[in-house]
Write an enzyme that holds these catalytic residues in place. Structure first.
Site, mmCIF file in Angstrom:
data_model
loop_
_atom_site.group_PDB
_atom_site.id
_atom_site.type_symbol
_atom_site.label_atom_id
_atom_site.label_comp_id
_atom_site.label_asym_id
_atom_site.label_seq_id
_atom_site.Cartn_x
_atom_site.Cartn_y
_atom_site.Cartn_z
ATOM 1 N N GLU A 119 6.691 9.002 42.888
ATOM 2 C CA GLU A 119 6.702 10.451 42.697
ATOM 3 C C GLU A 119 7.695 11.011 43.698
ATOM 4 O O GLU A 119 7.432 11.040 44.906
ATOM 5 C CB GLU A 119 5.310 11.048 42.916
ATOM 6 C CG GLU A 119 5.207 12.472 42.412
ATOM 7 C CD GLU A 119 4.801 13.452 43.481
ATOM 8 O OE1 GLU A 119 5.608 14.371 43.772
ATOM 9 O OE2 GLU A 119 3.707 13.308 44.036
ATOM 10 N N CYS B 34 5.721 19.424 46.345
ATOM 11 C CA CYS B 34 6.661 18.838 45.390
ATOM 12 C C CYS B 34 6.691 19.620 44.091
ATOM 13 O O CYS B 34 7.676 19.542 43.338
ATOM 14 C CB CYS B 34 6.314 17.381 45.141
ATOM 15 S SG CYS B 34 4.623 17.115 44.599
#
Length: 496
Positions: free
Chosen positions: A268, A302
């Site tokens: 990720e 994020c």
């Protein structure tokens, strides 16, 4: 201009907070005896020192995980599920302890830290429920010549490398599915925020010990030098899985290291989330969604909205409303009552945000609110005021790069095609947000947007029961949902 709290509040840390390495069920010092400081970003002052793991410590942790693997793999799925359920209940019962640690080492307001604790705990509960739903398959081959059986089993010892911005949720999102699948883990928490992960690991360790299960199932090795610890682990054939959350730059390096032993990987990586506001949007709702999508952890997430792409007919209304909301926020230490925006993680983060804003202004952008640091005589830590910029050139760093700070650059568009072209004009594709009342447009955007996730008329997408992950340079694989546990399973085909 956002208001500020003048001083920090001393953080409360739990008495049982570990500061060593967890290897084979025992908290111990680093093999070289070294320690490194963990600092409070609200003040820059040292909180505690933690053990500074060496490459040998990392290999010792892998040995413990490898030795625990056959025992843990043989533990009944129901027993794994009950362990995770018990851990979930303990984390929820200790929400104040976890929140205090998250705020102390990461800086976010206590309300956000409580929310992270409950969110992180949901991954433990979800995978406690998935542990007993690892299903295989049996069928007759289409030719009728034989029967086919497919079994699923854990891939083996896993190295989990977690980021600093969500030290509990990012850890539980990896640890819980790994344990549910039968995979022991070595966790390398971020050096800036290792304490929260250590507290969670102690909860798991104690519960394993209480149940007579192998405590080497979870190992934690903090370090001040990630590369020196991780590289030998990637080269060791006993390691079978790598999961990483962090920058694309580091992810590429780790993928190269993982290739030598053909490890299963979950990545990720970076994001550059577009937040699209179309002409038919409910603008006040879009403003509230923008605050939610941008300002958690002072923009250091994020999935934070990074580029606000707004139709020219509603751009002024949107920017004015967003600036008013930003200006009303209270900047200060996360532990201070009333704080809604905490510090950035360190001095380098503040400098980088300031550079991005200055570059945008030099290129013609206008500061509607913010655009500077609070008075350092009142706030000595790593703070930056919530900022709204308009008239931002699409080539500016504020649009091209992931800001990771409380800055909202507004760029206008005139057509849907232009909006999608702007949204997709990046190597990243983690998440996008869109505000519109047009149902047909929702489907057009969903079909054309280059991202792994899309929030429609909402500023939050994360949920333990849903697959989380991106496309392009934002990563590989998914965390959360049914897909999250599949990342830790391999298929075995049996022909009969």
């Amino acid at each position: 201009m956002a208001t500020t709290h003048p001083s920090a509040v001393p953080p409360h840390l739990p008495a049982d907070l570990p500061t060593g390495l967890l290897i084979g069920g025992t908290w111990r010092p680093a093999s070289g005896g070294a320690r490194f400081a963990v600092r409070d970003p609200a003040t820059g002052e040292q909180l505690v020192e933690v053990a500074d793991g060496t490459p040998q410590d990392g290999l010792d942790a892998l040995t413990a995980a490898h030795e625990a693997w056959p025992v843990w793999q043989a533990v009944a799925p129901r027993a794994r599920a009950e362990l995770l359920r018990a851990v979930f209940e303990q984390v929820v019962a200790r929400v104040e302890d976890f929140a205090a640690v998250i705020t102390a080492e990461g800086g976010k307001p206590l309300a956000e830290s409580r929310a992270e604790t409950l969110y992180g705990a949901e991954y433990v509960r979800w995978y406690s429920e998935q542990a007993v739903r690892i299903n295989g398959m049996t069928r007759t081959a289409p030719s009728g010549a034989n029967r086919q059986i497919v079994l699923h089993r854990g891939v083996g010892p896993a190295l989990l490398v977690t980021p600093w911005n969500f030290p509990l949720a990012m850890a539980t999102r990896k640890i819980a599915p790994a344990l549910a699948a039968g995979c022991p883990v070595v966790v390398k928490p971020a050096g800036l925020t290792p304490l929260t992960t250590a507290l969670f690991a102690e909860v798991v360790r104690a519960e394993l010990e209480r149940r007579g299960l192998p405590t080497g199932v979870i190992n934690v090795v903090p370090t001040s030098s990630s590369s020196r610890l991780v590289s030998p682990l990637l080269a060791d054939p006993r390691l079978r899985k790598l999961s990483f959350t962090g920058s694309t730059e580091v992810g590429r390096v780790l993928l190269q290291g993982a290739a030598q032993n053909v490890l299963r990987t979950s990545m990720e990586l970076g994001g550059n989330a577009p937040f699209l506001v179309f002409a038919d949007a409910d603008v006040p709702a879009a403003v509230e969604g923008a605050v939610a999508a941008k300002m958690r952890n002072a923009g250091q997430t994020c999935v934070a909205a990074n580029r606000f792409l707004v139709h020219e007919s509603v751009a002024q209304e949107f920017a004015t409303g967003l600036a008013a909301r930003f200006a009303a926020m209270v900047v200060g230490p996360g532990a201070a009552p009333g704080t809604t925006v905490g510090p950035l993680i360190d001095a380098g983060a503040v400098d980088r945000v300031a550079e991005v804003v200055a570059q945008a202004v030099d290129g013609g952008a206008r500061v509607v609110t913010g655009g500077d640091r609070p008075d350092r005589s009142r706030l000595a830590g790593y703070f930056y005021n919530p900022t709204v910029l308009t008239g931002v050139d699409p080539s500016a760093r504020a649009v091209r790069e992931e800001i990771f700070g409380p800055v909202a650059p507004v760029v206008t568009f005139s057509t849907e095609d232009e909006a999608l072209e702007l949204a997709n004009s990046t190597e990243f594709g983690l998440v996008a947000y869109a505000y519109t009342r047009d149902v047909d447009r929702v489907f057009r955007v969903a079909e054309r947007i280059e991202s792994g996730m899309l929030g429609v008329n909402r500023g939050m997408v994360s949920d333990a029961s849903a697959p989380f992950g991106g496309v392009k340079s934002s990563g590989l694989g998914r965390e959360g949902g049914e897909a999250g546990i599949e990342e830790y399973l391999e298929s075995v085909y049996v022909a009969l």
